[in-house]
Design a protein around this motif. Structure first.
Motif, mmCIF file in Angstrom:
data_model
loop_
_atom_site.group_PDB
_atom_site.id
_atom_site.type_symbol
_atom_site.label_atom_id
_atom_site.label_comp_id
_atom_site.label_asym_id
_atom_site.label_seq_id
_atom_site.Cartn_x
_atom_site.Cartn_y
_atom_site.Cartn_z
ATOM 1 N N VAL A 71 0.819 -1.212 0.000
ATOM 2 C CA VAL A 71 0.000 0.000 0.000
ATOM 3 C C VAL A 71 0.855 1.265 0.000
ATOM 4 O O VAL A 71 0.484 2.275 -0.610
ATOM 5 C CB VAL A 71 -0.967 -0.004 1.205
ATOM 6 N N VAL A 72 2.001 1.225 0.650
ATOM 7 C CA VAL A 72 2.890 2.386 0.687
ATOM 8 C C VAL A 72 3.266 2.835 -0.721
ATOM 9 O O VAL A 72 3.517 4.022 -0.963
ATOM 10 C CB VAL A 72 4.150 2.066 1.524
ATOM 11 N N CYS A 73 3.275 1.912 -1.672
ATOM 12 C CA CYS A 73 3.653 2.247 -3.051
ATOM 13 C C CYS A 73 2.503 2.843 -3.851
ATOM 14 O O CYS A 73 2.690 3.221 -5.018
ATOM 15 C CB CYS A 73 4.175 1.000 -3.762
ATOM 16 N N HIS A 74 1.314 2.921 -3.286
ATOM 17 C CA HIS A 74 0.158 3.454 -3.994
ATOM 18 C C HIS A 74 0.270 4.979 -4.122
ATOM 19 O O HIS A 74 1.010 5.620 -3.381
ATOM 20 C CB HIS A 74 -1.125 3.087 -3.244
ATOM 21 N N VAL A 75 -0.459 5.543 -5.084
ATOM 22 C CA VAL A 75 -0.406 6.994 -5.283
ATOM 23 C C VAL A 75 -1.414 7.743 -4.417
ATOM 24 O O VAL A 75 -1.377 8.974 -4.356
ATOM 25 C CB VAL A 75 -0.651 7.352 -6.767
ATOM 26 N N ASP A 76 -2.316 7.049 -3.765
ATOM 27 C CA ASP A 76 -3.314 7.705 -2.927
ATOM 28 C C ASP A 76 -2.617 8.489 -1.811
ATOM 29 O O ASP A 76 -1.848 7.923 -1.028
ATOM 30 C CB ASP A 76 -4.254 6.658 -2.322
ATOM 31 N N ARG A 77 -2.881 9.767 -1.719
ATOM 32 C CA ARG A 77 -2.205 10.617 -0.732
ATOM 33 C C ARG A 77 -2.615 10.280 0.697
ATOM 34 O O ARG A 77 -1.936 10.658 1.644
ATOM 35 C CB ARG A 77 -2.514 12.091 -1.034
ATOM 36 N N GLU A 78 -3.727 9.563 0.860
ATOM 37 C CA GLU A 78 -4.190 9.222 2.204
ATOM 38 C C GLU A 78 -3.624 7.893 2.696
ATOM 39 O O GLU A 78 -3.944 7.464 3.797
ATOM 40 C CB GLU A 78 -5.723 9.142 2.213
ATOM 41 N N ARG A 79 -2.800 7.242 1.891
ATOM 42 C CA ARG A 79 -2.390 5.876 2.221
ATOM 43 C C ARG A 79 -1.671 5.769 3.557
ATOM 44 O O ARG A 79 -1.894 4.815 4.316
ATOM 45 C CB ARG A 79 -1.503 5.317 1.109
ATOM 46 N N PHE A 80 -0.812 6.716 3.884
ATOM 47 C CA PHE A 80 -0.064 6.630 5.144
ATOM 48 C C PHE A 80 -0.991 6.779 6.342
ATOM 49 O O PHE A 80 -0.853 6.059 7.345
ATOM 50 C CB PHE A 80 1.033 7.697 5.180
ATOM 51 N N ALA A 81 -1.940 7.695 6.247
ATOM 52 C CA ALA A 81 -2.896 7.886 7.335
ATOM 53 C C ALA A 81 -3.802 6.669 7.486
ATOM 54 O O ALA A 81 -4.099 6.231 8.614
ATOM 55 C CB ALA A 81 -3.724 9.143 7.084
ATOM 56 N N LEU A 82 -4.238 6.115 6.360
ATOM 57 C CA LEU A 82 -5.094 4.926 6.414
ATOM 58 C C LEU A 82 -4.347 3.753 7.036
ATOM 59 O O LEU A 82 -4.907 2.999 7.850
ATOM 60 C CB LEU A 82 -5.565 4.564 5.014
ATOM 61 N N LEU A 83 -3.099 3.583 6.647
ATOM 62 C CA LEU A 83 -2.309 2.490 7.206
ATOM 63 C C LEU A 83 -2.066 2.685 8.704
ATOM 64 O O LEU A 83 -2.103 1.715 9.476
ATOM 65 C CB LEU A 83 -0.963 2.389 6.477
ATOM 66 N N TYR A 84 -1.820 3.913 9.103
ATOM 67 C CA TYR A 84 -1.586 4.155 10.533
ATOM 68 C C TYR A 84 -2.862 3.878 11.333
ATOM 69 O O TYR A 84 -2.810 3.296 12.419
ATOM 70 C CB TYR A 84 -1.115 5.589 10.750
ATOM 71 N N THR A 85 -4.008 4.275 10.788
ATOM 72 C CA THR A 85 -5.283 3.972 11.451
ATOM 73 C C THR A 85 -5.450 2.466 11.609
ATOM 74 O O THR A 85 -5.843 1.971 12.675
ATOM 75 C CB THR A 85 -6.453 4.539 10.629
ATOM 76 N N MET A 86 -5.132 1.726 10.542
ATOM 77 C CA MET A 86 -5.272 0.264 10.587
ATOM 78 C C MET A 86 -4.260 -0.340 11.548
ATOM 79 O O MET A 86 -4.564 -1.314 12.251
ATOM 80 C CB MET A 86 -5.085 -0.321 9.183
ATOM 81 N N LEU A 87 -3.070 0.221 11.579
ATOM 82 C CA LEU A 87 -2.039 -0.274 12.503
ATOM 83 C C LEU A 87 -2.528 -0.213 13.947
ATOM 84 O O LEU A 87 -2.384 -1.183 14.710
ATOM 85 C CB LEU A 87 -0.766 0.562 12.357
ATOM 86 N N LEU A 88 -3.113 0.918 14.347
ATOM 87 C CA LEU A 88 -3.605 1.057 15.718
ATOM 88 C C LEU A 88 -4.707 0.049 16.007
ATOM 89 O O LEU A 88 -4.800 -0.491 17.115
ATOM 90 C CB LEU A 88 -4.122 2.479 15.937
ATOM 91 N N ARG A 89 -5.531 -0.226 15.003
ATOM 92 C CA ARG A 89 -6.635 -1.162 15.213
ATOM 93 C C ARG A 89 -6.146 -2.607 15.334
ATOM 94 O O ARG A 89 -6.598 -3.345 16.216
ATOM 95 C CB ARG A 89 -7.640 -1.026 14.077
ATOM 96 N N VAL A 90 -5.241 -3.030 14.431
ATOM 97 C CA VAL A 90 -4.786 -4.426 14.494
ATOM 98 C C VAL A 90 -3.850 -4.656 15.675
ATOM 99 O O VAL A 90 -3.688 -5.795 16.126
ATOM 100 C CB VAL A 90 -4.101 -4.859 13.179
ATOM 101 N N ARG A 91 -3.234 -3.599 16.179
ATOM 102 C CA ARG A 91 -2.432 -3.771 17.394
ATOM 103 C C ARG A 91 -3.315 -4.215 18.553
ATOM 104 O O ARG A 91 -2.931 -5.087 19.347
ATOM 105 C CB ARG A 91 -1.730 -2.454 17.748
ATOM 106 N N ASP A 92 -4.510 -3.642 18.617
ATOM 107 C CA ASP A 92 -5.432 -3.972 19.707
ATOM 108 C C ASP A 92 -6.333 -5.165 19.374
ATOM 109 O O ASP A 92 -6.809 -5.851 20.278
ATOM 110 C CB ASP A 92 -6.304 -2.756 20.030
ATOM 111 N N GLN A 93 -6.569 -5.392 18.060
ATOM 112 C CA GLN A 93 -7.422 -6.510 17.628
ATOM 113 C C GLN A 93 -6.715 -7.262 16.504
ATOM 114 O O GLN A 93 -7.035 -7.078 15.329
ATOM 115 C CB GLN A 93 -8.766 -5.996 17.113
ATOM 116 N N PRO A 94 -5.748 -8.110 16.806
ATOM 117 C CA PRO A 94 -4.979 -8.795 15.763
ATOM 118 C C PRO A 94 -5.843 -9.570 14.773
ATOM 119 O O PRO A 94 -5.519 -9.649 13.584
ATOM 120 C CB PRO A 94 -4.075 -9.741 16.566
ATOM 121 N N GLY A 95 -6.969 -10.125 15.228
ATOM 122 C CA GLY A 95 -7.824 -10.897 14.337
ATOM 123 C C GLY A 95 -8.517 -10.065 13.275
ATOM 124 O O GLY A 95 -9.061 -10.606 12.302
#
Length: 463
Positions: A71-95
């Motif tokens: 995803v980091v290689c995508h051109v979407d300018r929101e990709r880093f923010a979206l990934l960080y949001t997902m990172l916080l979620r999967v840290r607390d809910q790995p499943g």
């Protein structure tokens, strides 16, 4: 606000490090602005605040890191923010990383798929052209990627062309390999790349000799290979003519088999099946185990067309051998039909499915996939020349008629086809397996057998 600054657009490790520090410091996603290099900061953004993590590490599932790397290689300018949001979620809910219904995860997976497709296109469509320099021959290629995939693809080209001296020029970044060291340079213009070289005529001759029409469908090619790639590939100018010539030869071969049925028809069917085994007309071949072609007597008066292979058919390479096939055989026997005397095939020749754990769950083919396979169905019908064609289910009916139909509107009566055969429509036997109520299932099964008896009587009348 916290400003997280990354050196370049596709630096996964930089994003990973910044995201880890922010997460350890307890910074919420909405409080972070992600920026690249020296680009101007957000109007209301401050400098990156110093973070002092309370703990030193945490873990997330490996599939998330694999997803983020793409995803980091995508051109979407929101990709880093979206990934960080997902990172916080999967840290607390790995499943959560396994929940394909989660909207954010689905969006990220679509982005990752687009990046992987762009990587594949670069590997498939990039063409080097030879130029002479002070140090001898050098090979230069021009490519216009959609996403930031040039650096991610560098190792592939180094390994594939390790003994060559080459340069890959793109609008944003250039790669240069001297046989020992890979260097990175600024972006280039199309005019900086050569237009052609003497090797191209030899390449065109080779390409024409190994061309396989079963691997190409013009509509799919245009979708998979945008026009901007065509001018960089010398062989693309040959494709329309090669396809037209190859399909004309196949049609002529099938037509010739009509003159003398015997060995000619069998040989034509064998050749058609061999071509179909290499079919890449739609994307379904990528995940299926193999092409599942039709089977039965080449002179059968009755042809059945199903939807697509199931899990067991995909593994066995034969149509109607799984649970639905067993139901089909049982109903055929009760209706007085001998399966050994009918031709059985499917509207779509590759198994389409969704992976759920270790299980492969059937997925309905779409209109494009059905249309891509109509070439094979039409050739099978031309060879077998059945008196009656039975479409089992809506997908098969769409293939036979060339348009969508409602089973309840067309079931139970003959429909003339342009080649002189009759088409009949009934349910697919897999429908019977999905009925939960036993009484309803028995009633629907009896109706299915009645349909087959009606077909059997019609065939007897026409032969």
């Amino acid at each position: 606000m916290h400003v997280a600054r990354l050196p370049v657009e596709d630096d996964f490790e930089a994003w990973r490090g910044a995201a880890r520090d922010l997460a350890l410091a307890g910074i919420p996603a909405e409080a972070v602005i992600w920026q690249i290099g020296a680009q101007r900061e957000d109007l209301f953004g401050g400098e990156t605040a110093e973070t002092r993590p309370a703990v030193q590490s945490f873990s997330v599932p490996r599939p998330f890191l694999d997803l983020a790397r793409s995803v980091v290689c995508h051109v979407d300018r929101e990709r880093f923010a979206l990934l960080y949001t997902m990172l916080l979620r999967v840290r607390d809910q790995p499943g959560l990383i396994e929940d394909r219904t989660d909207p954010l995860l689905r969006r990220l997976e679509i982005m990752a798929k687009e990046v992987r497709r762009d990587i594949h296109k670069m590997r498939a469509f990039l063409r080097f052209r030879e130029i002479e320099g002070e140090r001898g021959a050098r090979f230069v290629a021009w490519f216009e990627p959609t996403h930031h995939i040039v650096r991610a693809n560098a190792a592939f080209f180094v390994n594939r062309f390790a003994s060559m001296r080459w340069s890959i020029l793109t609008p944003d970044v250039s790669l240069h390999w001297d046989g020992e060291r890979l260097r990175e340079g600024p972006g280039a213009a199309r005019a900086d790349a050569p237009e052609g070289d003497p090797v191209e005529e030899t390449w065109k001759t080779y390409y024409a000799s190994i061309f396989n029409p079963a691997r190409v469908k013009i509509g799919t090619m245009l979708k998979e290979m945008p026009r901007r790639y065509w001018k960089n590939m010398p062989e693309t100018a040959l494709v329309p003519g090669l396809i037209a010539g190859a399909q004309a030869r196949e049609t002529a071969m099938v037509a010739a088999s009509r003159v003398e049925r015997g060995g000619n028809a069998v040989a034509a069917w064998d050749a058609l099946r061999e071509e179909a085994l290499e079919c890449t007309r739609c994307p379904l071949f990528k995940d299926a185990t193999q092409t599942v072609f039709g089977e039965g007597p080449i002179d059968a008066a009755l042809m059945f067309v199903g939807e697509q292979p199931g899990d067991q058919e995909d593994l066995a390479g034969r149509p109607f051998v799984g649970p639905a096939g067993q139901m089909f055989d049982r109903a055929m026997e009760e209706a007085g039909l001998d399966r050994a005397r009918v031709y059985v095939t499917n509207a779509v020749k590759h198994f389409k499915y969704e992976q759920r754990g270790k299980r492969r769950i059937h997925a309905k083919p779409n209109a494009g996939e059905i249309q891509a396979c109509r070439w094979w169905i039409e050739q099978e019908r031309d060879l077998v020349r059945p008196k009656v064609v039975v479409a089992l289910g809506a997908t098969a009916a769409r293939s036979v008629f060339g348009k969508a139909v409602t089973i309840t509107n067309v079931r139970g009566r003959a429909h003339p086809l342009t080649d002189g055969a009759e088409a009949w429509v009934t349910i697919h036997p897999s429908f019977l397996l999905r009925i939960q109520d036993r009484g309803e299932a028995d009633a629907e099964y009896d109706r299915f057998v009645a349909d087959l008896r009606q077909v059997q009587a019609r065939v007897a009348a026409l032969v």
